[in-house]
Scaffold this motif. Sequence first.
Motif, PDB file in Angstrom:
ATOM      1  N   THR A  34     -31.087  29.580   9.245  1.00  0.00           N
ATOM      2  CA  THR A  34     -29.961  30.310   8.845  1.00  0.00           C
ATOM      3  C   THR A  34     -29.298  30.269  10.177  1.00  0.00           C
ATOM      4  OG1 THR A  34     -30.777  32.622   9.788  1.00  0.00           O
ATOM      5  CG2 THR A  34     -31.164  31.961   7.457  1.00  0.00           C
ATOM      6  N   MET A  35     -27.591  30.479   9.845  1.00  0.00           N
ATOM      7  CA  MET A  35     -26.954  30.746  11.016  1.00  0.00           C
ATOM      8  C   MET A  35     -27.175  31.546  11.879  1.00  0.00           C
ATOM      9  SD  MET A  35     -24.804  28.393  10.393  1.00  0.00           S
ATOM     10  CE  MET A  35     -23.488  27.304   9.280  1.00  0.00           C
ATOM     11  N   SER A  36     -27.777  32.788  11.480  1.00  0.00           N
ATOM     12  CA  SER A  36     -28.131  33.479  12.524  1.00  0.00           C
ATOM     13  C   SER A  36     -29.393  33.440  13.498  1.00  0.00           C
ATOM     14  CB  SER A  36     -28.252  35.194  11.821  1.00  0.00           C
ATOM     15  OG  SER A  36     -29.433  35.158  10.939  1.00  0.00           O
ATOM     16  N   ALA A  37     -30.257  32.621  12.614  1.00  0.00           N
ATOM     17  CA  ALA A  37     -31.370  32.224  13.240  1.00  0.00           C
ATOM     18  C   ALA A  37     -31.123  31.079  14.491  1.00  0.00           C
ATOM     19  CB  ALA A  37     -32.473  31.917  12.214  1.00  0.00           C
ATOM     20  N   LEU A  38     -30.496  30.326  14.140  1.00  0.00           N
ATOM     21  CA  LEU A  38     -29.976  29.123  14.956  1.00  0.00           C
ATOM     22  C   LEU A  38     -29.092  29.548  16.171  1.00  0.00           C
ATOM     23  CD1 LEU A  38     -29.625  26.126  15.499  1.00  0.00           C
ATOM     24  CD2 LEU A  38     -27.814  26.025  13.971  1.00  0.00           C
ATOM     25  N   ALA A  39     -28.215  30.607  15.616  1.00  0.00           N
ATOM     26  CA  ALA A  39     -27.494  31.305  16.759  1.00  0.00           C
ATOM     27  C   ALA A  39     -28.466  31.929  17.802  1.00  0.00           C
ATOM     28  CB  ALA A  39     -26.482  32.669  16.202  1.00  0.00           C
ATOM     29  N   GLU A  40     -29.348  32.677  17.472  1.00  0.00           N
ATOM     30  CA  GLU A  40     -30.216  33.321  18.503  1.00  0.00           C
ATOM     31  C   GLU A  40     -31.079  31.980  19.198  1.00  0.00           C
ATOM     32  OE1 GLU A  40     -34.145  36.318  18.205  1.00  0.00           O
ATOM     33  OE2 GLU A  40     -33.299  35.800  16.541  1.00  0.00           O
ATOM     34  N   ARG A  41     -31.536  31.324  18.703  1.00  0.00           N
ATOM     35  CA  ARG A  41     -31.864  29.957  19.276  1.00  0.00           C
ATOM     36  C   ARG A  41     -31.151  29.666  20.915  1.00  0.00           C
ATOM     37  NH1 ARG A  41     -36.640  27.160  16.954  1.00  0.00           N
ATOM     38  NH2 ARG A  41     -36.031  25.456  18.388  1.00  0.00           N
ATOM     39  N   LEU A  42     -29.952  29.584  20.273  1.00  0.00           N
ATOM     40  CA  LEU A  42     -28.921  29.030  21.141  1.00  0.00           C
ATOM     41  C   LEU A  42     -28.165  30.084  22.070  1.00  0.00           C
ATOM     42  CD1 LEU A  42     -27.117  26.602  18.355  1.00  0.00           C
ATOM     43  CD2 LEU A  42     -28.305  25.792  20.705  1.00  0.00           C
ATOM     44  N   GLY A  43     -28.521  31.258  21.963  1.00  0.00           N
ATOM     45  CA  GLY A  43     -27.970  32.223  22.751  1.00  0.00           C
ATOM     46  C   GLY A  43     -26.441  32.553  22.342  1.00  0.00           C
ATOM     47  N   THR A  44     -26.079  32.261  21.270  1.00  0.00           N
ATOM     48  CA  THR A  44     -24.645  32.492  20.883  1.00  0.00           C
ATOM     49  C   THR A  44     -24.466  33.308  19.600  1.00  0.00           C
ATOM     50  OG1 THR A  44     -22.530  31.053  20.482  1.00  0.00           O
ATOM     51  CG2 THR A  44     -24.638  30.284  19.668  1.00  0.00           C
ATOM     52  N   SER A  45     -23.418  33.102  18.969  1.00  0.00           N
ATOM     53  CA  SER A  45     -23.159  33.743  17.528  1.00  0.00           C
ATOM     54  C   SER A  45     -22.892  32.949  16.359  1.00  0.00           C
ATOM     55  CB  SER A  45     -21.946  34.666  17.657  1.00  0.00           C
ATOM     56  OG  SER A  45     -20.540  33.837  17.820  1.00  0.00           O
ATOM     57  N   GLY A  46     -23.068  33.357  15.261  1.00  0.00           N
ATOM     58  CA  GLY A  46     -23.267  32.640  14.137  1.00  0.00           C
ATOM     59  C   GLY A  46     -21.837  32.161  13.876  1.00  0.00           C
ATOM     60  N   HIS A  48     -19.608  31.444  16.037  1.00  0.00           N
ATOM     61  CA  HIS A  48     -19.329  30.027  17.038  1.00  0.00           C
ATOM     62  C   HIS A  48     -19.908  28.956  16.280  1.00  0.00           C
ATOM     63  CE1 HIS A  48     -18.537  27.982  20.635  1.00  0.00           C
ATOM     64  NE2 HIS A  48     -19.628  27.653  20.785  1.00  0.00           N
ATOM     65  N   ILE A  49     -20.997  29.123  15.685  1.00  0.00           N
ATOM     66  CA  ILE A  49     -21.654  27.793  14.790  1.00  0.00           C
ATOM     67  C   ILE A  49     -20.540  27.409  13.929  1.00  0.00           C
ATOM     68  CG2 ILE A  49     -23.559  26.910  13.606  1.00  0.00           C
ATOM     69  CD1 ILE A  49     -25.134  28.774  15.410  1.00  0.00           C
ATOM     70  N   LEU A  50     -20.159  28.352  13.031  1.00  0.00           N
ATOM     71  CA  LEU A  50     -19.169  28.259  11.894  1.00  0.00           C
ATOM     72  C   LEU A  50     -17.929  27.805  12.138  1.00  0.00           C
ATOM     73  CD1 LEU A  50     -20.106  31.583   9.992  1.00  0.00           C
ATOM     74  CD2 LEU A  50     -20.558  29.249   9.119  1.00  0.00           C
ATOM     75  N   GLY A  54     -18.290  25.060   9.565  1.00  0.00           N
ATOM     76  CA  GLY A  54     -17.631  25.693   8.436  1.00  0.00           C
ATOM     77  C   GLY A  54     -18.435  26.321   7.434  1.00  0.00           C
ATOM     78  N   SER A  55     -19.641  25.763   7.463  1.00  0.00           N
ATOM     79  CA  SER A  55     -20.513  26.360   6.196  1.00  0.00           C
ATOM     80  C   SER A  55     -22.013  25.812   6.664  1.00  0.00           C
ATOM     81  CB  SER A  55     -20.417  25.793   4.835  1.00  0.00           C
ATOM     82  OG  SER A  55     -20.564  24.559   4.639  1.00  0.00           O
ATOM     83  N   LYS A  56     -22.938  26.210   6.028  1.00  0.00           N
ATOM     84  CA  LYS A  56     -24.347  25.746   6.295  1.00  0.00           C
ATOM     85  C   LYS A  56     -24.491  24.407   5.694  1.00  0.00           C
ATOM     86  CE  LYS A  56     -29.275  26.743   5.597  1.00  0.00           C
ATOM     87  NZ  LYS A  56     -30.415  27.703   5.078  1.00  0.00           N
ATOM     88  N   ASP A  57     -23.929  24.112   4.569  1.00  0.00           N
ATOM     89  CA  ASP A  57     -24.077  22.717   3.905  1.00  0.00           C
ATOM     90  C   ASP A  57     -23.402  21.750   5.188  1.00  0.00           C
ATOM     91  OD1 ASP A  57     -25.509  23.748   1.837  1.00  0.00           O
ATOM     92  OD2 ASP A  57     -23.560  23.278   0.362  1.00  0.00           O
ATOM     93  N   LEU A  58     -22.216  22.044   5.647  1.00  0.00           N
ATOM     94  CA  LEU A  58     -21.793  20.927   6.498  1.00  0.00           C
ATOM     95  C   LEU A  58     -22.753  20.949   7.789  1.00  0.00           C
ATOM     96  CD1 LEU A  58     -17.952  21.882   6.061  1.00  0.00           C
ATOM     97  CD2 LEU A  58     -19.321  19.908   4.972  1.00  0.00           C
TER      98      LEU A  58
END
Length: 203
Positions: A34-46, A48-50, A54-58
């Motif tokens: 998930t965006m939140s799980a990936l953000a936690e691994r990276l030490g950032t926010s969901g 920021h990844i979006l 733009g989306s999980k599909d992308l």
Amino acid sequence: MARAARRRDGHIAQERMLEEAMAAIAENGLAALTMSALAERLGTSGGHILYYFGSKDLLLLEVLRWSEAALAEERRTLLTRRLAAERKLELFLELYLPRGPRDARWMLWIELWARTPSNESLHQAQEEMDQGWQDDLEALLSKGVERGRFAPLDVPARASELLALLDGLSTRVVLGQRGTDRRRALTSARSAAERLIPRPADS
């Protein structure tokens, strides 16, 4: 949590996001990404990844593009090696097939295949990546025919048939279907390649 690679402006490098997404898929499966799980691994926010994807599909598509780009470089290197065409074909098969049931790249392929009928841009992107494999296999076979290592054949048709078979074997490996692992899939792929791409009659 993985140490995040950051640019001088403090933002996490986009490639680092792709690396961590691929690692997360390999470790925990695609459903757990998930965006939140990936953000936690990276030490950032969901958010920021979006901002980047733009989306999980992308995000998933870009992770697959990144992975495929690395394999495309390996294919180009393979095609230039001073090896017999038969050996190049065998190495091509090994490169194509998944490493095992938790192969992250193949989990991505299977997930995104299911989404392409309703997403034209995703469909086009996948066709482009597929075409890279097709073009390189055609080049390998054409050179083999030219040098008398393979019998004359309809190169585009045979390449397409072999890739379709590899897709089926790969899917079985990733799904963990009984009696299908990488070793057996590779044996089946080699056998199919021998039938579809015969040697010259006098060899």
